[in-house]
Write an enzyme that holds these catalytic residues in place. Structure first.
Site, PDB file in Angstrom:
ATOM      1  N   ASP A  13       0.879  -1.176   0.000  1.00 42.36           N
ATOM      2  CA  ASP A  13       0.000   0.000   0.000  1.00 42.36           C
ATOM      3  C   ASP A  13       0.910   1.218   0.000  1.00 42.36           C
ATOM      4  O   ASP A  13       2.119   1.113   0.254  1.00 42.36           O
ATOM      5  CB  ASP A  13      -0.892  -0.013   1.253  1.00 42.36           C
ATOM      6  CG  ASP A  13      -1.785   1.226   1.327  1.00 42.36           C
ATOM      7  OD1 ASP A  13      -2.314   1.638   0.282  1.00 42.36           O
ATOM      8  OD2 ASP A  13      -1.923   1.804   2.421  1.00 42.36           O
ATOM      9  N   SER A  14       0.328   2.386  -0.251  1.00 41.42           N
ATOM     10  CA  SER A  14       1.112   3.613  -0.172  1.00 41.42           C
ATOM     11  C   SER A  14       1.575   3.874   1.263  1.00 41.42           C
ATOM     12  O   SER A  14       2.509   4.622   1.487  1.00 41.42           O
ATOM     13  CB  SER A  14       0.268   4.786  -0.662  1.00 41.42           C
ATOM     14  OG  SER A  14      -0.954   4.818   0.047  1.00 41.42           O
ATOM     15  N   CYS A  76      -3.725  -1.148  -2.189  1.00 36.11           N
ATOM     16  CA  CYS A  76      -4.027   0.277  -2.342  1.00 36.11           C
ATOM     17  C   CYS A  76      -4.973   0.468  -3.524  1.00 36.11           C
ATOM     18  O   CYS A  76      -4.700  -0.007  -4.631  1.00 36.11           O
ATOM     19  CB  CYS A  76      -2.709   1.007  -2.597  1.00 36.11           C
ATOM     20  SG  CYS A  76      -2.873   2.747  -2.960  1.00 36.11           S
ATOM     21  N   ASN A  77      -6.065   1.165  -3.289  1.00 35.47           N
ATOM     22  CA  ASN A  77      -7.033   1.395  -4.367  1.00 35.47           C
ATOM     23  C   ASN A  77      -6.432   2.235  -5.488  1.00 35.47           C
ATOM     24  O   ASN A  77      -6.652   1.955  -6.666  1.00 35.47           O
ATOM     25  CB  ASN A  77      -8.266   2.102  -3.823  1.00 35.47           C
ATOM     26  CG  ASN A  77      -9.104   1.217  -2.936  1.00 35.47           C
ATOM     27  OD1 ASN A  77     -10.128   0.705  -3.354  1.00 35.47           O
ATOM     28  ND2 ASN A  77      -8.663   1.005  -1.705  1.00 35.47           N
ATOM     29  N   GLU A 155      -5.505   9.357   9.397  1.00 34.65           N
ATOM     30  CA  GLU A 155      -4.109   9.284   9.870  1.00 34.65           C
ATOM     31  C   GLU A 155      -3.944  10.081  11.170  1.00 34.65           C
ATOM     32  O   GLU A 155      -3.099   9.764  11.997  1.00 34.65           O
ATOM     33  CB  GLU A 155      -3.157   9.828   8.793  1.00 34.65           C
ATOM     34  CG  GLU A 155      -3.226   9.051   7.507  1.00 34.65           C
ATOM     35  CD  GLU A 155      -2.026   8.157   7.232  1.00 34.65           C
ATOM     36  OE1 GLU A 155      -0.973   8.408   7.824  1.00 34.65           O
ATOM     37  OE2 GLU A 155      -2.170   7.211   6.428  1.00 34.65           O
ATOM     38  N   CYS A 187     -11.151   3.146  -0.798  1.00 40.88           N
ATOM     39  CA  CYS A 187      -9.852   3.616  -0.310  1.00 40.88           C
ATOM     40  C   CYS A 187      -9.546   2.845   0.968  1.00 40.88           C
ATOM     41  O   CYS A 187     -10.447   2.613   1.786  1.00 40.88           O
ATOM     42  CB  CYS A 187      -9.919   5.114  -0.035  1.00 40.88           C
ATOM     43  SG  CYS A 187      -8.441   5.768   0.775  1.00 40.88           S
ATOM     44  N   HIS A 189      -8.289   3.590   3.689  1.00 41.99           N
ATOM     45  CA  HIS A 189      -8.516   4.243   4.982  1.00 41.99           C
ATOM     46  C   HIS A 189      -9.989   4.344   5.369  1.00 41.99           C
ATOM     47  O   HIS A 189     -10.316   4.519   6.528  1.00 41.99           O
ATOM     48  CB  HIS A 189      -7.942   5.655   4.964  1.00 41.99           C
ATOM     49  CG  HIS A 189      -6.452   5.722   4.990  1.00 41.99           C
ATOM     50  ND1 HIS A 189      -5.677   5.103   4.056  1.00 41.99           N
ATOM     51  CD2 HIS A 189      -5.600   6.333   5.853  1.00 41.99           C
ATOM     52  CE1 HIS A 189      -4.402   5.339   4.324  1.00 41.99           C
ATOM     53  NE2 HIS A 189      -4.328   6.082   5.410  1.00 41.99           N
TER      54      HIS A 189
END
Ligand code: DGL
Length: 273
Positions: A13-14, A76-77, A155, A187, A189
């Protein structure tokens, strides 16, 4: 060279958000070891150009293969939206993204539609979810909207903050007005905001988290190739998970503990030069 059943599932993922996908994989495939790479040096991917995200994704995918993974999960989308095709044609192992599984779950859940999709600016601009939904259901009405402020809010640990509720209301107003019956959390998150999103949309709207469906797809692909860790029918050894970040592994460790259901005890550091 043929990958072994004991080889880890590679995923990236990022940053830390993909740990929500790691949770789903661990729940569904508890014998599998995971090698997770979080590109914390270059996060966020959401606002970056497709070419840049593709370059990062290829670099990471090739590194995971060198580390001996038996498949790669693009958790990661945004990376799935921009780079799944290039990863699938370049890497010598199966590559699974999160968009197709999310689209499938949404089409299954939706009764009369429309289907709403939210994600980063890059994911929404790519049209990847809309295309994937239309491949499965050509008549589905899809309403897609970027929600770029959600990632920093998560975050910051502001999942249940008054500011977050206000921003959620603003971003989701078009979804409410259009009376979507299903909302894809496109996403990594966004599942962490699920309670606030659900409160805003109301109980009749189904929220789709692609993580569970992605885990189903990974299981199917590994089973088809005889690569599940228990495929031989014997006792699979205890899984061994590795977490690697490209910057600030200590920060990843602290934040990752909020995302990962299992204990997170160590994070390695790897930087691309
Ligand atoms: N992991 C990204 C995604 O799922 C969100 C964070 C970012 O923008 O890098 O799209």
């Amino acid at each position: 060279m043929r990958a072994s059943q004991q080889a880890p599932i590679g995923m990236f993922d990022s940053g830390i958000g993909g740990l929500t996908v790691a949770n789903a994989l661990s729940r569904r495939l508890p014998s599998e070891s995971l090698l997770y790479f979080g590109d914390t040096a270059r996060v966020p991917y959401g606002p970056k150009s497709p070419d840049t995200v593709r370059r990062y994704a290829l670099q990471i995918g090739e590194w995971l293969v060198r580390e001996g993974v038996k498949c790669v999960v693009v958790a990661c989308n945004t990376a799935t939206a921009h780079a799944l095709d290039v990863l699938q044609s370049s890497l010598p192992v199966p590559v699974v993204g999160v968009v197709e599984p999310g689209a499938r779950a949404a089409v299954r859940a939706s009764r009369i539609g429309p289907i709403g999709v939210i994600g980063t600016s890059g994911t929404i601009a790519s049209g990847a979810y809309t295309r994937a939904i239309h491949r499965l259901s050509s008549h589905a009405t899809v309403l897609a909207a970027p929600c770029p402020l959600f990632v920093p809010l998560v975050e910051e640990g502001w999942g249940d903050h008054p500011a977050t509720r206000l921003i959620v209301r603003e971003y989701l107003a078009p979804m409410r007005d259009a009376r979507v019956d299903t909302l894809v959390l496109g996403c990594t998150h966004y599942p962490l905001l699920a309670p606030v999103l659900a409160a805003e949309m109301g109980p009749a709207v189904r929220l789709i988290d692609s993580a569970e469906e992605t885990a189903v797809e990974v299981e199917r692909i590994l089973a088809d190739r005889g690569l599940l860790n228990n495929a031989a029918g014997g006792h699979a050894p205890e899984p061994r998970h590795r977490f690697v970040a490209s910057d600030a592994p200590g920060h990843f460790l602290a934040l990752g503990r909020r995302f990962l259901d299992a204990p997170l005890t160590a994070v390695e550091y790897h930087v691309f030069t």
